[in-house]
Enzyme design. Structure first.
Site, PDB file in Angstrom:
ATOM      1  N   ASP A  43     -40.572 -79.579   9.430  1.00 42.31           N
ATOM      2  CA  ASP A  43     -41.899 -79.234   9.931  1.00 42.31           C
ATOM      3  C   ASP A  43     -41.931 -77.859  10.592  1.00 42.31           C
ATOM      4  O   ASP A  43     -42.921 -77.138  10.497  1.00 42.31           O
ATOM      5  CB  ASP A  43     -42.372 -80.287  10.929  1.00 42.31           C
ATOM      6  CG  ASP A  43     -42.892 -81.541  10.238  1.00 42.31           C
ATOM      7  OD1 ASP A  43     -43.005 -81.536   9.006  1.00 42.31           O
ATOM      8  OD2 ASP A  43     -43.178 -82.525  10.950  1.00 42.31           O
ATOM      9  N   ASN A 113     -50.813 -76.396  14.977  1.00 41.95           N
ATOM     10  CA  ASN A 113     -50.555 -77.637  15.716  1.00 41.95           C
ATOM     11  C   ASN A 113     -51.284 -77.667  17.047  1.00 41.95           C
ATOM     12  O   ASN A 113     -52.170 -78.486  17.250  1.00 41.95           O
ATOM     13  CB  ASN A 113     -49.055 -77.828  15.953  1.00 41.95           C
ATOM     14  CG  ASN A 113     -48.397 -78.628  14.844  1.00 41.95           C
ATOM     15  OD1 ASN A 113     -49.022 -78.960  13.850  1.00 41.95           O
ATOM     16  ND2 ASN A 113     -47.125 -78.937  15.026  1.00 41.95           N
ATOM     17  N   THR A 154     -49.787 -85.572  16.329  1.00 41.21           N
ATOM     18  CA  THR A 154     -48.618 -86.447  16.347  1.00 41.21           C
ATOM     19  C   THR A 154     -47.360 -85.699  16.782  1.00 41.21           C
ATOM     20  O   THR A 154     -46.266 -86.281  16.758  1.00 41.21           O
ATOM     21  CB  THR A 154     -48.371 -87.060  14.955  1.00 41.21           C
ATOM     22  OG1 THR A 154     -48.229 -86.001  14.001  1.00 41.21           O
ATOM     23  CG2 THR A 154     -49.528 -87.946  14.539  1.00 41.21           C
ATOM     24  N   LEU A 158     -48.618 -85.939  21.113  1.00 37.46           N
ATOM     25  CA  LEU A 158     -48.237 -87.345  21.214  1.00 37.46           C
ATOM     26  C   LEU A 158     -47.131 -87.533  22.248  1.00 37.46           C
ATOM     27  O   LEU A 158     -47.135 -88.513  23.012  1.00 37.46           O
ATOM     28  CB  LEU A 158     -47.785 -87.867  19.852  1.00 37.46           C
ATOM     29  CG  LEU A 158     -47.378 -89.343  19.787  1.00 37.46           C
ATOM     30  CD1 LEU A 158     -48.524 -90.248  20.201  1.00 37.46           C
ATOM     31  CD2 LEU A 158     -46.891 -89.697  18.388  1.00 37.46           C
TER      32      LEU A 158
END
Length: 254
Positions: A43, A113, A154, A158
């Site tokens: 990622d 993000n 996420t 998160l």
């Protein structure tokens, strides 16, 4: 899906080996002639690829060759052309971060993000929060605060106990990091069109940094965050393992 592929890969041994294999197996065109980018890594490398190539507007298909692969498909090199033909696009809308620093400089950066503020010393950050020009929190005492996209909800969001946001929900998550005051405030879900301004109180005694994904600006006094509707990026996913399903399933993980 087009078959004019440009490959990019992280510097890990596995990713570089896969890069050599795929180039031999499928051929490759230069980035200026490509119609799709295939990214090999995790990622973190996918975020690097999105930042490096988002101005080109090319869709990106990732294959997992790293420790975390929430934004990636499984690595299966022998059926790549078929998978590209079946791939389903997911459109990402990044955040635009505008920063003012203590020195008077202005910095702009993009985040797919999240945009996060973090204290730079042992002193807690004191932050004033505005939404669309209206003050909502006079003083938030915390280790930091972040604004997250659905795709990034996420990740760091998160971990900071923020909500998981479905793709297409047209909202953002605002999540405090280790909040002390107000004691009961645990964040908010905002319409995607909201302009967020975060003002650092007492920046000399309590210095704060701002980060857009991995790009950090230190010693800030003010940050404005808004969703960019002009800049978009399409990620490609296998139909049976798309990002929307992953975000939904994440809410039921132990």
């Amino acid at each position: 899906m087009s078959q004019r592929i440009h490959f990019v890969a992280s510097k890990t041994e596995d990713a570089q080996a896969a890069l050599a294999t795929l180039r031999t197996q499928y051929g490759e065109v230069p980035i200026d002639e490509a119609e799709v980018i295939v990214a090999l890594g995790g990622d973190g490398f996918m975020l690097q690829t999105l930042h490096r190539h988002h101005a080109r507007g090319l869709p990106v298909y990732g294959m997992k060759l790293g420790s975390v692969g929430f934004l990636m498909n499984q690595y299966q090199p022998d059926v790549l052309r078929d998978r590209l033909a079946r791939a389903v696009p997911t459109t990402l809308h990044p955040l635009c971060m505008d920063v003012q620093t203590e020195s008077g400089s202005a910095v702009t950066a993009t985040a797919f993000n999240e945009v996060s503020l973090l204290r730079q010393t042992k002193q807690a950050a004191h932050v004033r929060v505005y939404l669309n020009g209206a003050m909502k929190l006079d003083e938030l005492v915390c280790d930091g605060i972040l604004v997250s996209t659905p795709a990034g909800s996420t990740a760091y969001n998160l971990s900071a106990h923020g909500p998981i946001l479905p793709l297409g929900s047209n909202v953002l998550a605002m999540t405090p990091i280790s909040p002390f005051r107000p004691r009961r405030w645990r964040g908010a879900i905002l319409p995607a069109a909201t302009e967020v301004k975060l003002e650092v109180l007492d920046p000399y005694k309590r210095p704060v940094s701002a980060t857009a994904d991995s790009y950090e600006v230190r010693d800030i006094v003010e940050v404005t965050v808004r969703e960019s509707r002009e800049q978009t990026m399409n990620l490609l996913f296998d139909p049976e393992h798309n990002l929307e399903d992953r975000i939904l399933n994440e809410q039921f993980e132990n």
